[in-house]
Write an enzyme that holds these catalytic residues in place. Structure first.
Site, PDB file in Angstrom:
ATOM      1  N   ASP A  50       0.827  -1.201   0.000  1.00  0.00           N
ATOM      2  CA  ASP A  50       0.000   0.000   0.000  1.00  0.00           C
ATOM      3  C   ASP A  50       0.861   1.250   0.000  1.00  0.00           C
ATOM      4  O   ASP A  50       2.058   1.196   0.271  1.00  0.00           O
ATOM      5  CB  ASP A  50      -0.852   0.027   1.278  1.00  0.00           C
ATOM      6  N   LYS A  71      -3.169   4.118  -3.075  1.00  0.00           N
ATOM      7  CA  LYS A  71      -3.568   5.378  -3.678  1.00  0.00           C
ATOM      8  C   LYS A  71      -2.371   6.304  -3.572  1.00  0.00           C
ATOM      9  O   LYS A  71      -1.815   6.469  -2.510  1.00  0.00           O
ATOM     10  CB  LYS A  71      -4.694   5.956  -2.814  1.00  0.00           C
ATOM     11  N   MET A 186      -7.251   9.330   9.883  1.00  0.00           N
ATOM     12  CA  MET A 186      -7.913   9.884   8.702  1.00  0.00           C
ATOM     13  C   MET A 186      -8.846  11.037   9.062  1.00  0.00           C
ATOM     14  O   MET A 186      -9.971  11.121   8.562  1.00  0.00           O
ATOM     15  CB  MET A 186      -8.696   8.772   7.959  1.00  0.00           C
TER      16      MET A 186
HETATM   17  N1  SAH Z   1      -3.447   0.277   9.348  1.00  0.00           N
HETATM   18  C1  SAH Z   1      -2.913   1.604   9.590  1.00  0.00           C
HETATM   19  C2  SAH Z   1      -3.951   2.670   9.384  1.00  0.00           C
HETATM   20  C3  SAH Z   1      -4.431   2.747   7.957  1.00  0.00           C
HETATM   21  S1  SAH Z   1      -5.556   4.041   7.692  1.00  0.00           S
HETATM   22  C4  SAH Z   1      -2.312   1.656  10.993  1.00  0.00           C
HETATM   23  O1  SAH Z   1      -2.529   0.726  11.771  1.00  0.00           O
HETATM   24  O2  SAH Z   1      -1.619   2.622  11.302  1.00  0.00           O
HETATM   25  C5  SAH Z   1      -4.493   5.314   7.118  1.00  0.00           C
HETATM   26  C6  SAH Z   1      -4.397   6.396   8.171  1.00  0.00           C
HETATM   27  O3  SAH Z   1      -3.514   5.988   9.196  1.00  0.00           O
HETATM   28  C7  SAH Z   1      -3.852   7.702   7.677  1.00  0.00           C
HETATM   29  O4  SAH Z   1      -4.841   8.481   7.046  1.00  0.00           O
HETATM   30  C8  SAH Z   1      -3.418   8.324   8.985  1.00  0.00           C
HETATM   31  O5  SAH Z   1      -4.522   8.786   9.734  1.00  0.00           O
HETATM   32  C9  SAH Z   1      -2.857   7.118   9.697  1.00  0.00           C
HETATM   33  N2  SAH Z   1      -1.420   6.968   9.467  1.00  0.00           N
HETATM   34  C10 SAH Z   1      -0.811   5.900   8.942  1.00  0.00           C
HETATM   35  N3  SAH Z   1       0.527   6.100   8.912  1.00  0.00           N
HETATM   36  C11 SAH Z   1       0.745   7.324   9.427  1.00  0.00           C
HETATM   37  C12 SAH Z   1       1.910   8.106   9.677  1.00  0.00           C
HETATM   38  N4  SAH Z   1       3.133   7.654   9.397  1.00  0.00           N
HETATM   39  N5  SAH Z   1       1.747   9.326  10.237  1.00  0.00           N
HETATM   40  C13 SAH Z   1       0.540   9.779  10.564  1.00  0.00           C
HETATM   41  N6  SAH Z   1      -0.584   9.109  10.335  1.00  0.00           N
HETATM   42  C14 SAH Z   1      -0.492   7.890   9.792  1.00  0.00           C
END
Ligand code: SAH
Length: 283
Positions: A50, A71, A186
């Site tokens: 992803d 995306k 998000m």
């Molecule tokens: N499975 C992921 C979340 C996926 S949804 C997890 O457990 O972290 C994607 C969202 O995760 C992004 O829109 C943001 O809100 C958050 N996110 C993921 N990586 C991030 C990062 N390095 N810094 C800040 N927010 C992050």
């Protein structure tokens, strides 16, 4: 790390052909990958990854085919169903398929849906959890997701639902009452509505909020503000997703735990930001 460096001694699982391993890649910093994920990268034939998965992590699977399924750069995202069925096809073709997702695959990552589709099609799976951005990302900003003086519970919420709208199924009043600390994934797009709902539910305008973007990467930025100031300060900051938003007094702990600033020589801003008093020195 060289892709040949041996893993520490352990009875490492063997990646069998025709299997799909659903792995978390952690929030960004490649060092936050688990050893099981590294073991998977070493054996995979195909890595289906992803957005938000760092290139350095993909480089640890030099022999595998790398397929992008997220995306990025305004390109439309592949449909979830298409991704799941592609995984089924690859597995049926006898590949060792590593499905690599940002953070933890089961935290707002649709890992459950992909796993379900695979099982429904008779494809064997293994799940490798990862460090979720809402925990590890905040830790890199010096914010403990629980802290004894602040919270006995934490609520993780998503700022938009399947339709892309602010999630209407969330009872913000109940979340406000029930959870001293709220961690929002998000959340940027609908921040005005989310902050408004929390204020309407009685959370104080002066409550500390942190917005952490690109957490754990070299591009990490942190905005410290309040619930009342969040919308305007976020707009003025120009910060963009991906962001984790933390609402609650644990954000204040950053004043003493911002270890990245301290590593560059900056002093702690406040040694006792919650003003609980420091332990008395023993006589
Ligand atoms: N499975 C992921 C979340 C996926 S949804 C997890 O457990 O972290 C994607 C969202 O995760 C992004 O829109 C943001 O809100 C958050 N996110 C993921 N990586 C991030 C990062 N390095 N810094 C800040 N927010 C992050």
């Amino acid at each position: 790390m060289d892709s040949e460096t041996p893993l520490p001694a352990l009875d490492w699982p063997v990646f069998e052909p025709g299997w799909v391993w659903l792995c978390g890649a952690g929030p960004g910093d490649p060092g936050l990958l688990t050893l099981h994920a590294l073991n998977a990268l070493r054996q995979a034939d195909v890595v289906v990854y992803d957005a938000l998965v760092d290139q350095a992590i993909l480089d640890w699977a030099p022999g595998a085919e790398h397929l992008y399924a997220g995306k990025r750069g305004g390109k439309p995202s592949a449909l979830q169903r298409d991704i799941s069925l592609r995984l089924v096809e690859l597995a049926r073709a006898g590949k060792r398929v590593l499905r690599l997702k940002g953070g933890d695959p089961f935290v707002f990552g649709r890992g459950g849906e992909e796993g379900q589709t695979l099982v429904q099609h008779g494809v064997p799976i293994r799940i490798v959890p990862g460090i979720s951005a809402g925990i590890g990302g905040l830790a890199y900003a010096g914010i403990p997701v629980t802290h004894r003086d602040v919270n006995q519970s934490v609520t993780f919420v998503t700022g938009h639902d399947q339709s892309g709208e602010a999630p209407s199924s969330l009872d913000w009043a109940a979340i406000s009452r029930g959870s001293q600390v709220i961690v929002i994934y998000m959340g940027i797009k609908h921040i005005a509505r989310i902050a408004g709902a929390l204020l309407d539910a009685g959370r104080p305008a002066g409550e500390p909020v942190a917005v952490v973007t690109e957490a754990t990467t070299p591009g990490q930025k942190v905005l410290e503000t309040t619930l009342g100031g969040l919308e305007a300060d976020l707009a003025a900051s120009g910060l963009e997703p991906p962001a984790i938003i933390c609402v609650g007094r644990s954000v204040l702990m950053r004043q003493v735990l911002d270890w990245q600033a301290m590593a560059t020589g900056a002093p702690a801003r406040d040694l006792d930001p919650l003003k609980r008093g420091r332990p008395a020195e023993s006589a």
